[in-house]
Design a protein around this motif. Structure first.
Motif, short mmCIF file in Angstrom:
data_model
loop_
_atom_site.label_atom_id
_atom_site.label_comp_id
_atom_site.label_asym_id
_atom_site.label_seq_id
_atom_site.Cartn_x
_atom_site.Cartn_y
_atom_site.Cartn_z
N UNK A 1 -10.18 -10.88 8.28
CA UNK A 1 -10.95 -9.83 7.63
C UNK A 1 -10.87 -8.53 8.42
N UNK A 2 -10.92 -8.63 9.74
CA UNK A 2 -10.81 -7.44 10.58
C UNK A 2 -9.47 -6.75 10.41
N UNK A 3 -8.40 -7.52 10.30
CA UNK A 3 -7.07 -6.93 10.15
C UNK A 3 -6.93 -6.22 8.80
N UNK A 4 -7.51 -6.81 7.76
CA UNK A 4 -7.43 -6.18 6.44
C UNK A 4 -8.26 -4.90 6.39
N UNK A 5 -9.41 -4.90 7.04
CA UNK A 5 -10.21 -3.67 7.11
C UNK A 5 -9.47 -2.59 7.90
N UNK A 6 -8.77 -3.00 8.92
CA UNK A 6 -8.05 -2.05 9.77
C UNK A 6 -6.95 -1.32 9.00
N UNK A 7 -6.33 -1.99 8.02
CA UNK A 7 -5.26 -1.33 7.27
C UNK A 7 -5.79 -0.57 6.05
N UNK A 8 -7.12 -0.53 5.89
CA UNK A 8 -7.70 0.33 4.88
C UNK A 8 -8.24 -0.34 3.64
N UNK A 9 -8.40 -1.64 3.67
CA UNK A 9 -8.94 -2.36 2.52
C UNK A 9 -10.44 -2.57 2.69
N UNK A 10 -11.16 -2.61 1.56
CA UNK A 10 -12.60 -2.86 1.57
C UNK A 10 -12.88 -4.16 0.86
N UNK A 11 -13.67 -5.03 1.50
CA UNK A 11 -13.95 -6.34 0.90
C UNK A 11 -14.99 -6.22 -0.20
N UNK A 12 -14.76 -6.98 -1.30
CA UNK A 12 -15.71 -7.05 -2.40
C UNK A 12 -16.62 -8.26 -2.24
N UNK A 13 -17.69 -8.28 -3.01
CA UNK A 13 -18.68 -9.35 -2.87
C UNK A 13 -18.34 -10.59 -3.70
N UNK A 14 -17.30 -10.54 -4.49
CA UNK A 14 -16.93 -11.69 -5.34
C UNK A 14 -16.63 -12.91 -4.47
N UNK B 1 -8.90 -25.94 1.24
CA UNK B 1 -8.44 -24.65 1.78
C UNK B 1 -9.30 -23.54 1.18
N UNK B 2 -9.44 -22.45 1.88
CA UNK B 2 -10.21 -21.31 1.37
C UNK B 2 -9.52 -20.02 1.81
N UNK B 3 -9.56 -19.03 0.93
CA UNK B 3 -8.85 -17.77 1.18
C UNK B 3 -9.83 -16.66 1.57
N UNK B 4 -9.27 -15.53 1.91
CA UNK B 4 -10.03 -14.46 2.56
C UNK B 4 -10.80 -13.60 1.58
N UNK B 5 -10.61 -13.80 0.27
CA UNK B 5 -11.44 -13.10 -0.70
C UNK B 5 -10.76 -11.91 -1.36
N UNK B 6 -11.59 -11.14 -2.10
CA UNK B 6 -11.12 -9.99 -2.88
C UNK B 6 -11.28 -8.70 -2.08
N UNK B 7 -10.26 -7.84 -2.17
CA UNK B 7 -10.24 -6.58 -1.43
C UNK B 7 -9.76 -5.46 -2.33
N UNK B 8 -10.13 -4.23 -1.97
CA UNK B 8 -9.80 -3.11 -2.83
C UNK B 8 -9.51 -1.86 -2.00
N UNK C 1 -2.94 7.27 -3.90
CA UNK C 1 -2.07 8.42 -3.72
C UNK C 1 -2.64 9.49 -2.80
N UNK C 2 -3.98 9.52 -2.71
CA UNK C 2 -4.61 10.57 -1.94
C UNK C 2 -4.78 10.19 -0.46
N UNK C 3 -5.05 8.91 -0.18
CA UNK C 3 -5.45 8.54 1.18
C UNK C 3 -4.44 7.69 1.92
N UNK D 1 0.83 -1.20 0.00
CA UNK D 1 0.00 0.00 0.00
C UNK D 1 0.87 1.26 0.00
N UNK D 2 1.93 1.22 0.75
CA UNK D 2 2.86 2.36 0.77
C UNK D 2 3.54 2.53 -0.58
N UNK D 3 3.85 1.41 -1.22
CA UNK D 3 4.47 1.46 -2.55
C UNK D 3 3.48 2.00 -3.58
N UNK D 4 2.21 1.67 -3.41
CA UNK D 4 1.17 2.21 -4.29
C UNK D 4 1.15 3.73 -4.20
#
Length: 319
Positions: A115-128, A304-311, A316-318, A91-94
């Motif tokens: 999921x909570x940790x990914x939301x905490x760092x600023x990612x939003x989960x998608x419905x896919x 096995x199952x993964x945590x899903x798609x995030x965005x 650059x702005x946030x 994210x910093x590299x982005x």
């Protein structure tokens, strides 16, 4: 090349983070690809492949599928910590590179905590739907592999053998990839799904490396060998210590003769011959059609199952 040194050290290799999948995707879809090694205390702890789509006069959209992946073998808690920290670094590299949007499907197991940790760092989960599949250990004897399958699955395989179905590995990928594409396009039309593009399959089939084998298997009857007598086709890819079932297409006659069972068994054996220790069944979640799900469940791979798609938008702005 440093990637060649690091890839074998990754304990959870996956197809979509392979150098050769990324290069194939870039070539077929007019994308750029970059590979990063992420460092903690002067030590490389993870690697990640990033696909980049440039939007004229706007910026770049970036995609990470099933990455980053950890270098070395460590326990689950430490692995998760490294991966979350690696995503923060990405994210910093982005922000530094002024990429407009990141879409990521991390190589993290599904859980509410994650999921909570990914939301905490600023990612939003998608419905896919999240990726889920199964890994079959194949570093044991052929007999042990076969006996680990569901009894009905073994019976279908033996029926296919008894009915004279033969599966063989293509020795001419350049010629046979067109046969695959023709069969696959018909399947896409009949079943109304998008799947993999012809150009992506074509470019994947052209890559050659000790960490990459693109395999095409044909099932035919014992009497005939013409193209029109093909009972089924299976494509698998070896990408290190794992192999994945990528495409399976079986004709109506082939299904009657259990050709899909003979094909998958031959693909598993070929992966074992080439030194793979796991075979990925290539996706199995709630969106998998019932017939395919039943077929794949029969080999009793470890799910096995993964945590899903995030965005994350406007990086650059946030960030």
């Amino acid at each position: 090349m440093e990637w060649e040194r690091l890839w074998p050290e990754c304990s959870e290799q996956n197809l979509l983070q392979s150098w050769f999948y990324g290069k194939s995707k870039a070539d077929s879809d007019n994308l750029e690809v970059t590979y990063l090694a992420l460092v903690d205390k002067s030590e490389i702890v993870s690697i990640v492949q990033i696909l980049i789509k440039k939007i004229p006069f706007a910026g770049s959209l970036v995609r990470i599928n099933r990455g980053p992946i950890v270098v070395g073998e460590i326990n689950e808690n430490e692995k998760n910590k490294i991966l979350v920290n690696s995503i923060i670094t990405v994210l910093q590299e982005c922000k530094r590179r002024r990429w407009l949007m990141l879409q990521i499907a991390p190589e993290l197991s599904s859980s509410e905590e994650m999921e909570g940790r990914l939301k905490h760092i600023g990612l939003r989960k998608l419905s896919a739907p999240a990726w889920a599949s199964g890994l079959l250990p194949i570093g044991v004897s052929e007999e042990d592999i076969l006996m680990s399958f569901n009894g009905k699955w073994r019976n279908c395989l033996r029926k296919g053998w008894k009915l004279g179905v033969k599966a063989s590995l293509s020795s001419d990928l350049e010629k046979d990839i067109q046969v695959v594409n023709d069969f696959y396009k018909n399947l896409q039309k009949d079943k109304n799904f998008v799947g993999l593009s012809e150009s992506l399959l074509q470019t994947m089939s052209q890559k050659r490396h000790r960490f990459w084998n693109f395999n095409i298997f044909f099932a035919k009857s014992k009497e005939k060998g013409r193209i029109e007598d093909i009972l089924g086709i299976l494509v698998s890819v070896d990408y290190g210590d794992k192999s994945m079932y990528l495409i399976g297409v079986t004709s109506k006659e082939g299904r009657k003769l259990q050709a899909n069972y003979v094909l998958l068994w031959e693909a598993i054996l070929e992966a074992k011959r080439k030194g793979c220790i796991f075979f990925d069944i290539g996706g199995l979640n709630e969106t998998t059609p019932l017939g395919i799900a039943h077929f794949k469940k029969g080999i009793k791979a470890v799910p096995y199952s993964l945590v899903g798609e995030w965005r994350a938008f406007n990086i650059p702005k946030f960030f």
